[in-house]
Design a protein around this motif. Structure first.
Motif, mmCIF file in Angstrom:
data_model
loop_
_atom_site.group_PDB
_atom_site.id
_atom_site.type_symbol
_atom_site.label_atom_id
_atom_site.label_comp_id
_atom_site.label_asym_id
_atom_site.label_seq_id
_atom_site.Cartn_x
_atom_site.Cartn_y
_atom_site.Cartn_z
ATOM 1 N N UNK A 283 23.011 32.084 10.841
ATOM 2 C CA UNK A 283 23.813 32.963 12.214
ATOM 3 C C UNK A 283 24.333 34.533 11.978
ATOM 4 N N UNK A 284 24.359 34.066 12.766
ATOM 5 C CA UNK A 284 24.126 35.928 13.412
ATOM 6 C C UNK A 284 24.478 37.140 14.070
ATOM 7 N N UNK A 285 25.368 38.478 14.227
ATOM 8 C CA UNK A 285 25.761 38.842 14.682
ATOM 9 C C UNK A 285 27.176 37.983 15.545
ATOM 10 N N UNK A 286 27.677 37.678 14.300
ATOM 11 C CA UNK A 286 28.742 37.260 15.174
ATOM 12 C C UNK A 286 29.739 37.966 15.267
ATOM 13 N N UNK A 287 31.111 37.583 16.448
ATOM 14 C CA UNK A 287 32.245 38.513 17.043
ATOM 15 C C UNK A 287 33.008 37.472 17.262
ATOM 16 N N UNK A 288 34.245 37.719 17.223
ATOM 17 C CA UNK A 288 35.673 36.938 17.755
ATOM 18 C C UNK A 288 35.915 36.697 19.397
ATOM 19 N N UNK A 289 36.382 36.348 19.718
ATOM 20 C CA UNK A 289 36.541 35.784 20.753
ATOM 21 C C UNK A 289 38.383 35.052 21.390
ATOM 22 N N UNK B 188 28.337 33.854 17.742
ATOM 23 C CA UNK B 188 27.243 34.222 17.065
ATOM 24 C C UNK B 188 26.150 33.566 17.640
ATOM 25 N N UNK B 189 24.710 34.295 17.466
ATOM 26 C CA UNK B 189 23.126 33.673 17.986
ATOM 27 C C UNK B 189 22.674 33.051 16.474
ATOM 28 N N UNK B 190 21.893 31.999 16.999
ATOM 29 C CA UNK B 190 21.625 30.966 15.707
ATOM 30 C C UNK B 190 20.658 30.051 15.956
ATOM 31 N N UNK B 191 19.780 29.964 15.768
ATOM 32 C CA UNK B 191 18.385 29.336 15.935
ATOM 33 C C UNK B 191 19.374 27.985 17.275
ATOM 34 N N UNK B 192 18.575 27.514 18.096
ATOM 35 C CA UNK B 192 18.284 26.504 18.675
ATOM 36 C C UNK B 192 18.488 24.918 18.391
ATOM 37 N N UNK B 193 19.430 24.665 19.815
ATOM 38 C CA UNK B 193 20.085 23.227 18.943
ATOM 39 C C UNK B 193 18.345 22.110 18.740
ATOM 40 N N UNK B 194 18.821 20.789 18.142
ATOM 41 C CA UNK B 194 17.415 20.274 18.092
ATOM 42 C C UNK B 194 17.244 20.803 16.462
ATOM 43 N N UNK B 195 16.165 19.529 15.943
ATOM 44 C CA UNK B 195 15.627 18.864 14.984
ATOM 45 C C UNK B 195 14.585 19.428 14.390
ATOM 46 N N UNK B 196 13.929 20.390 15.050
ATOM 47 C CA UNK B 196 12.627 21.099 14.831
ATOM 48 C C UNK B 196 12.971 21.686 13.243
ATOM 49 N N UNK B 197 12.359 21.802 12.585
ATOM 50 C CA UNK B 197 12.258 22.843 10.871
ATOM 51 C C UNK B 197 12.580 23.649 11.892
ATOM 52 N N UNK C 103 19.667 30.343 20.716
ATOM 53 C CA UNK C 103 20.940 30.429 21.591
ATOM 54 C C UNK C 103 22.265 31.587 21.201
ATOM 55 N N UNK C 104 22.769 31.497 21.832
ATOM 56 C CA UNK C 104 24.230 32.197 21.286
ATOM 57 C C UNK C 104 25.251 30.488 21.523
ATOM 58 N N UNK C 105 26.343 30.889 20.282
ATOM 59 C CA UNK C 105 26.970 29.693 19.777
ATOM 60 C C UNK C 105 28.824 29.709 19.322
ATOM 61 N N UNK C 106 29.193 29.304 19.797
ATOM 62 C CA UNK C 106 31.372 28.899 19.482
ATOM 63 C C UNK C 106 31.709 28.442 18.874
ATOM 64 N N UNK C 107 31.993 28.461 17.713
ATOM 65 C CA UNK C 107 33.180 27.852 16.471
ATOM 66 C C UNK C 107 34.215 28.168 16.917
ATOM 67 N N UNK C 108 35.119 27.422 16.934
ATOM 68 C CA UNK C 108 36.988 27.768 16.352
ATOM 69 C C UNK C 108 36.885 27.888 15.175
ATOM 70 N N UNK C 109 38.284 27.879 14.707
ATOM 71 C CA UNK C 109 38.648 27.540 13.380
ATOM 72 C C UNK C 109 39.485 25.867 13.080
ATOM 73 N N UNK C 110 38.697 24.821 13.653
ATOM 74 C CA UNK C 110 40.385 24.093 13.643
ATOM 75 C C UNK C 110 38.785 23.087 13.043
ATOM 76 N N UNK C 111 37.950 23.444 12.576
ATOM 77 C CA UNK C 111 36.732 22.715 11.229
ATOM 78 C C UNK C 111 35.297 21.803 12.466
ATOM 79 N N UNK C 112 36.077 21.665 13.770
ATOM 80 C CA UNK C 112 34.980 21.382 14.616
ATOM 81 C C UNK C 112 33.860 21.455 14.516
ATOM 82 N N UNK C 113 32.373 20.992 14.697
ATOM 83 C CA UNK C 113 30.997 21.524 14.582
ATOM 84 C C UNK C 113 31.236 22.511 15.609
ATOM 85 N N UNK D 118 15.967 34.382 23.571
ATOM 86 C CA UNK D 118 15.869 34.690 22.459
ATOM 87 C C UNK D 118 17.387 35.849 23.109
ATOM 88 N N UNK D 119 18.464 34.568 22.536
ATOM 89 C CA UNK D 119 19.919 35.741 22.581
ATOM 90 C C UNK D 119 20.332 35.902 21.514
#
Length: 745
Positions: free
Chosen positions: A282-288, A298-307, A315-325, A336-337
């Motif tokens: 993860x890089x460049x994380x911000x609260x929303x 946050x910004x991170x690698x795109x989805x997938x199973x490639x090394x 990609x831009x990702x979003x994560x909550x505080x509830x433990x969900x993925x 690249x976003x």
């Protein structure tokens, strides 16, 4: 006062809507008589302060910022170290700055609490960063929030001020161990291991009392042998390389690393919650703030199973505080976003967008998107320049940003709804190095020809600056400065080239002076009249009686996509012709001694310096620093190896590409190099690699050519920018001495 030479103020060649820029030059007082003390010396590097990370308080009255300085060891005189401190100053500058942090450990990344009564920051203790909080009231004492073994950095307050978001970097082994302790351990099978045909190392790699017996039974089972090998590998002896990105900037990189996000209560020694377990970095994380509660984008690698070594998409990702993925909110193949930046109400995200299909020739764009991933729009499609550093206006209606443009780093703003074209606020004579925006004023770290780093208040309505610090202007008060003068040139193929000429600091009428031609790296870098990274070096050589010429040949950034693509499959001939044409133009000056031309360049500039002396004999001496001299070898030994497929259209095993790489490698033209050449490299420089400089040196020695090879112990590719201060001083004096041997002075 500083003595400066007046220069014409160049405009940025952008669409007409941008011509409303107001350009300012600070001229620092009357000329004084020449004296040795007024000259910029090599040792003045130790006086130079680098300012950064300015942040305006929530009430708009104060600013915190960092000051990086070079300090001499009291225990070992002659040894120097960098120290970064946090300072604070009223936004109006009245009363002057106050230093907030002290001690041997550096402090950085200051961020204001929403209430404005404290800051969070990063303090380094024994080279390990941790998050601290400093109350700013009377008697306030800093206390530590984190105690993360791998360190914690990049703090961000939650909108309600009760939590701190931060990041920490883990190795692949540590991520595996983390997974082994988590309910998601089964997802380990998704890790794309690139070790051909070999089972993954066992988790049981710790040394045990049974190791001796196991060693004695090495001719036993295959399982016992593999367990022994795994333990040796886990101890780093040997280092086993299986990944594509096996070289870092200063060493081998046999194991992948991942930056994870955590959140902790803003309390002393708080327990942290992991937000991003697994193989995302993860890089460049911000609260929303969303209707279902606070989340982190946050910004991170795109989805997938490639090394991840093979994934350049972000990609831009979003994560909550509830433990969900985490979930993706913005993903497009071959894009690249990055740099998500939350609006004041934490409901909208500004971001940067790069089209990866353009292989580094595309121009970074600015966009906005709602925190839930809807309503995406690009705001800077009409600017053919690389944009960076987005920040929101206090009312959330506009986004500010900087861009590389025509030798400068201007500040722009654009309406967040896309209803108007971007507006440029500053020009190339005042480069914005860092900034923050308040309700009516901004605060900027300004780089000027007379002073490379100082804090200024910017009035947003009038676009006027006001100097509020004197970290460098105080010691520069008695120094003499020579200011770059812009020159333009149109070549026979209609390519337009910007160059800048710096006269010797003291120019006697009727006298001729040597000219140093300097070449930037990249090749997608850019120099201009306010380049802070080269300020001291250029002023040092001007004070030693050299004129200095530098230009932005084709391939440089700051002039649009087509100009930047001008070096595609054309690293040597085209850019070299641009540099030599600018040199011819400079030689028309009556004070330039055409018989005393010298040449220097670093990184790609080292490549181009070596290329030029292999094809042109006008220079009396040349210095090639940390360069690339055999492109096929660079593909294997340099961490920046992707420049080969990006800039030459393929790989060394492809016949056409190999012929092109060989034809444009300076090593292939070593037989034609007769110019005295000093080759410089750092022992730990793996960005370009050292084998090529050894090959060029060996070739020139076999040919009995005048060549010298300088290697700096422990130095990396960053030697001239952030390397050991004593080595940085050494290189300037060494280059000067080498040049003077051959220009007869």
């Amino acid at each position: 006062m500083c003595r400066v030479r007046r220069m014409p103020i160049p405009m940025i060649r952008l669409p007409r809507a941008f011509f409303s820029a107001l350009l300012f030059v600070v001229l620092l007082g009357p000329l004084s008589a020449q004296s040795p003390d007024s000259l910029i010396s090599a040792k003045d590097l130790l006086n130079l302060k680098q300012l950064g990370a300015p942040a305006i308080s929530p009430d708009g009255t104060r600013v915190v910022y960092t000051v990086r300085s070079i300090e001499e060891s009291t225990a070992n005189p002659g040894e120097y170290a960098y120290r970064t401190r946090i300072w604070m100053i009223p936004l109006d500058g009245i009363g002057g700055p106050r230093q907030l942090t002290r001690g041997d450990g550096s402090a950085s990344f200051p961020v204001w609490h929403p209430s404005g009564d404290r800051i969070a920051f990063v303090r380094f203790e024994k080279s390990v960063p941790q998050i601290w909080v400093l109350p700013l009231g009377p008697g306030g004492e800093a206390f530590r929030i984190t105690a993360i073994p791998n360190g914690a950095t990049h703090p961000r307050w939650s909108p309600d001020g009760t939590k701190l978001l931060f990041s920490s970097t883990l190795t692949l082994s540590e991520v595996r161990d983390e997974f082994a302790q988590s309910p998601n351990a089964q997802t380990l099978s998704a890790w794309p291991d690139e070790r051909p045909g070999r089972p993954k190392p066992s988790h049981d790699t710790a040394t045990s009392a049974s190791d001796k017996n196991e060693t004695a039974r090495l001719n036993g089972t295959r399982e016992a042998e593999r367990r022994w090998l795994d333990r040796r590998e886990a101890a780093g002896n040997p280092r086993v390389l299986t990944r594509l990105e096996f070289i870092g900037d200063s060493d081998l990189a046999p194991e992948e690393e991942f930056t994870h996000l955590y959140v902790a209560p803003a309390e002393e020694n708080a327990a942290a919650q992991l937000l991003t377990p697994g193989f995302l970095s993860a890089d460049g994380a911000e609260w929303v703030n969303l209707p279902d509660g606070p989340r982190v984008v946050f910004s991170a690698e795109s989805p997938g199973e490639i090394h991840p070594d093979r994934v350049l998409d972000r990609a831009l990702w979003s994560v909550g505080l509830d433990g969900a993925a985490p979930r993706t909110i913005l993903y497009t193949p071959n894009f690249a976003y990055t740099r998500p930046t939350a609006s004041p109400d934490a409901r909208t995200i500004a971001f940067l967008s790069d089209d990866l299909s353009l292989n580094s020739y595309g121009q970074t764009q600015l966009g906005v998107i709602a925190g839930d991933g809807t309503n995406r729009k690009i705001l800077t499609a009409k600017i053919d320049r690389n944009v960076s550093r987005p920040k929101w206006s206090a009312d959330g209606t506009q986004v500010y940003f900087t861009a590389t443009a025509n030798g400068g780093h201007p500040l722009f703003r654009v309406r967040a709804d896309g209803s108007a074209d971007p507006e440029v606020l500053t020009g190339v004579t005042n480069a914005i190095r860092a900034y923050d925006i308040g309700a009516t004023h901004g605060i900027v770290v300004l780089s000027q020809a007379a002073n490379p780093y100082e804090l200024h208040r910017l009035t947003l309505a009038t676009k006027e600056y006001r100097l509020i610090t004197a970290h460098n202007s105080e010691w520069l008060r008695t120094k003499s400065i020579s200011v770059p003068v812009r020159r333009q040139l149109t070549l026979s193929d209609n390519t337009k080239i910007d160059s800048w000429l710096i006269k010797p600091t003291f120019l006697e009428p009727g006298k001729k002076y040597p000219l140093l031609v300097a070449i930037h790296g990249g090749p997608h870098a850019m120099w201009g009249p306010t380049d802070a990274g080269m300020w001291h070096e250029f002023q040092f050589f001007a004070s030693r009686g050299y004129g200095i010429l530098f230009c932005n040949p084709r391939g440089s950034s700051g002039y649009g996509q087509e100009f930047q693509k001008g070096s595609f499959q054309n690293w040597g001939p085209g850019p070299a012709s641009d540099v030599l044409a600018a040199t011819d133009q400079a030689c028309t000056e009556p004070w330039v001694d055409k018989e005393k031309l010298v040449l220097s360049g670093g990184s790609y500039g080292g490549y181009l310096a070596a290329w030029i002396v292999g094809h042109d004999k006008r220079f009396k001496a040349a210095v090639a620093q940390r360069g690339i001299y055999d492109l096929a070898t660079f593909f294997g030994e340099g961490s920046a190896w992707r420049l080969v497929p990006y800039h030459f259209g393929g790989y060394p095993w492809q016949p056409f590409v190999r012929r092109l790489l060989d034809a444009q490698s300076p090593l292939s033209h070593a037989e034609h190099i007769v110019t005295p050449l000093l080759i410089e490299h750092g022992d730990n420089d793996r960005r370009t690699g050292t084998a090529q400089s050894e090959m060029l040196f060996r070739a020139l020695k076999v040919l009995n050519r005048p060549v010298e090879y300088v290697r700096y112990p422990n130095a990396t590719h960053e030697l001239s920018r952030s390397g050991d201060p004593a080595q940085r001083i050494d290189r300037l004096l060494r280059f000067d001495e080498f040049f003077r041997r051959f220009i007869g002075e």
